[in-house]
Motif scaffolding. Structure first.
Motif, PDB file in Angstrom:
ATOM      1  N   ASP A 162      33.282 -19.583 -29.832  1.00  0.00           N
ATOM      2  CA  ASP A 162      33.105 -19.152 -28.446  1.00  0.00           C
ATOM      3  C   ASP A 162      31.844 -18.331 -28.235  1.00  0.00           C
ATOM      4  OD1 ASP A 162      35.461 -20.219 -27.121  1.00  0.00           O
ATOM      5  OD2 ASP A 162      36.596 -18.871 -28.399  1.00  0.00           O
ATOM      6  N   GLU A 163      31.345 -17.703 -29.293  1.00  0.00           N
ATOM      7  CA  GLU A 163      30.193 -16.818 -29.161  1.00  0.00           C
ATOM      8  C   GLU A 163      28.914 -17.389 -29.767  1.00  0.00           C
ATOM      9  OE1 GLU A 163      30.226 -14.122 -27.449  1.00  0.00           O
ATOM     10  OE2 GLU A 163      32.386 -13.905 -27.141  1.00  0.00           O
ATOM     11  N   ASP A 164      29.033 -18.158 -30.836  1.00  0.00           N
ATOM     12  CA  ASP A 164      27.859 -18.565 -31.614  1.00  0.00           C
ATOM     13  C   ASP A 164      27.332 -19.942 -31.268  1.00  0.00           C
ATOM     14  OD1 ASP A 164      28.041 -16.155 -32.994  1.00  0.00           O
ATOM     15  OD2 ASP A 164      29.302 -17.018 -34.572  1.00  0.00           O
ATOM     16  N   VAL A 165      28.143 -20.792 -30.650  1.00  0.00           N
ATOM     17  CA  VAL A 165      27.727 -22.135 -30.262  1.00  0.00           C
ATOM     18  C   VAL A 165      28.266 -22.420 -28.863  1.00  0.00           C
ATOM     19  CG1 VAL A 165      27.718 -22.975 -32.654  1.00  0.00           C
ATOM     20  CG2 VAL A 165      29.787 -23.238 -31.261  1.00  0.00           C
ATOM     21  N   ARG A 166      27.855 -23.549 -28.307  1.00  0.00           N
ATOM     22  CA  ARG A 166      28.405 -24.009 -27.027  1.00  0.00           C
ATOM     23  C   ARG A 166      29.241 -25.258 -27.281  1.00  0.00           C
ATOM     24  NH1 ARG A 166      23.115 -22.829 -24.168  1.00  0.00           N
ATOM     25  NH2 ARG A 166      22.562 -24.976 -24.671  1.00  0.00           N
ATOM     26  N   LEU A 167      30.424 -25.297 -26.710  1.00  0.00           N
ATOM     27  CA  LEU A 167      31.266 -26.482 -26.751  1.00  0.00           C
ATOM     28  C   LEU A 167      31.336 -27.075 -25.349  1.00  0.00           C
ATOM     29  CD1 LEU A 167      34.253 -25.265 -28.966  1.00  0.00           C
ATOM     30  CD2 LEU A 167      32.217 -26.515 -29.675  1.00  0.00           C
ATOM     31  N   VAL A 168      31.064 -28.370 -25.244  1.00  0.00           N
ATOM     32  CA  VAL A 168      31.068 -29.035 -23.942  1.00  0.00           C
ATOM     33  C   VAL A 168      32.004 -30.233 -23.987  1.00  0.00           C
ATOM     34  CG1 VAL A 168      28.728 -28.291 -23.375  1.00  0.00           C
ATOM     35  CG2 VAL A 168      29.071 -30.495 -24.502  1.00  0.00           C
ATOM     36  N   VAL A 169      32.617 -30.535 -22.865  1.00  0.00           N
ATOM     37  CA  VAL A 169      33.527 -31.676 -22.756  1.00  0.00           C
ATOM     38  C   VAL A 169      32.747 -32.913 -22.327  1.00  0.00           C
ATOM     39  CG1 VAL A 169      35.468 -32.639 -21.471  1.00  0.00           C
ATOM     40  CG2 VAL A 169      35.556 -30.280 -22.279  1.00  0.00           C
TER      41      VAL A 169
END
Length: 394
Positions: A162-169
């Motif tokens: 949640d803090e170190d990378v971005r997760l996208v749908v």
């Protein structure tokens, strides 16, 4: 029930195979009903149309059944599954640039998820130190194994997802183009899209899903609980048709026929589908091939029976990543969504699979999962959310 016509939604993925084969190879008709396949592009569409009654049943992400039944991310609609469509089948695929960066930050074998996760942590730290924006990873839905497998892998190496990378749908069919265009640095998705990325020369398969979790329910047949209660004979007939289709898919003698059927519905070549079903996967452009039939399991090995332990595992992931609170009531509802009783009533009790991990999951890191001691399991992990929070770009 005679001449009933069921509208069933699906996403173009190999793990929809039992539905596709049941519809096209006569198994549904022999059970006295027809299947009208309704192709969709996103899991939110599948969920919403099932919830609204526009579909009688659907090919669905296993954790999404639980999320819908608990009212997470949407209005609460009790959804159940009486049939498991596939075990495993996912992979984590990354760009050539990220693959090179991981290789530079480790002297070990990136095929080991513990080593690759630590290498990812070093790449993340290096990018932060240089003021470079975070890496972006695609997954198909917040309530999915794709999300949880990415998070589990990252967290094992010390990366906070949640803090170190971005997760996208992203919808599954859009993953490859998103990687090729540089919109994402990697993704986790089901077959065949990882192999498509490799063969297009735009991706490297870093880990097959079974290397992260040895045996996990990936897709299920989902239906509204009320529909199942109102149509018991039709529900049982659908289970029987899917079981016969799954047996055909699991038999290598029928692979050519099965691959042709699946390929026609998901718009890829039959050869590619056949290789996925055989577990023969090219991992890198012009690179090595890995052969393992555990890549995706459809039929056999008790793969089609809903496993309540896996339902508890999914609920634990919801809690770990701040999507749900921990409570006995919610855990009971989550487990109740996996209706092994309906499966057994339609097909009889099957013998347990001999190669099932002791805890029914077989994750590469952490303690064995104990469904009666979820809090103890969660306490092991320092990298988890303490409240309802999930940073995902949708």
């Amino acid at each position: 029930m005679t001449n009933a016509r069921l509208r069933i939604g699906y996403i173009p993925l190999v793990d929809a195979a039992a539905l596709l084969v049941a519809a096209d190879c006569g198994f549904a008709q022999e059970e006295g009903f027809e299947i009208e396949l309704m192709r969709e592009v996103s899991w939110s569409n599948v969920r919403d149309k099932l919830n609204l009654g526009l579909f009688d049943a659907a090919h669905m992400l296993s954790p999404l059944v639980i999320a819908s039944s608990l009212g997470l991310g949407h209005v609460r609609v009790p959804i159940i599954t009486p049939f498991n469509l596939a075990l495993n089948g996912n992979a984590i695929t990354i760009s050539p640039q990220l693959h090179a960066a991981l290789s530079e930050h480790t002297a070990g074998d990136l095929a080991d998820p513990n080593i690759s996760a630590r290498a990812l942590a070093q790449v993340v730290a290096d990018r932060k130190a240089r003021g470079i924006e975070p890496l972006t990873f695609g997954m198909t839905f917040p309530f999915s194994n794709h999300n949880y497998q990415l998070r589990f892998w990252m967290a094992a190496g010390g990366v906070d997802p949640d803090e170190d990378v971005r997760l996208v749908v992203l919808p599954p069919p859009y993953m490859v183009e998103s990687l090729a265009s540089g919109h994402v640095d990697g993704f986790c998705v089901g077959a065949p899209w990882n192999l498509v990325a490799v063969e297009a020369g735009v991706g490297h398969i870093l880990h097959l899903g079974y290397e992260v979790m040895a045996r996990v329910s990936e897709k299920v047949l989902a239906m509204r609980e009320r529909w199942a209660n109102d149509n018991p004979a039709l529900c049982a007939a659908l289970i029987r048709a899917l079981a016969r289709a799954a047996d055909m898919i699991g038999n290598p003698e029928h692979r050519t026929t099965v691959a042709d059927v699946i390929a026609r519905h998901i718009d890829v070549t039959p050869d590619l589908v056949a290789r996925v079903l055989a577990g023969t996967l090219l991992l890198s452009p012009n690179g090595p091939t890995r052969n393992n039939p555990s890549h995706i399991i459809i039929g056999g090995q008790s793969a089609t029976r809903p496993d309540p332990v896996q339902a508890a595992w999914f609920y634990t992931q919801l809690v770990r990543w701040g999507q749900a609170p921990l409570s006995d009531e919610m855990q009971a509802k989550a487990i109740a969504a996996f209706r092994s009783d309906l499966f057994d009533a339609a097909l009889g009790t099957l013998p347990a699979a001999g190669n099932t991990p002791a805890d029914h999951v077989g994750a590469f890191a952490g303690p064995e999962f104990e469904p009666n001691h979820i809090q103890k399991y969660l306490d092991f992990w320092t990298n988890r959310r303490s409240g309802p929070r999930l940073s995902v770009v949708r």
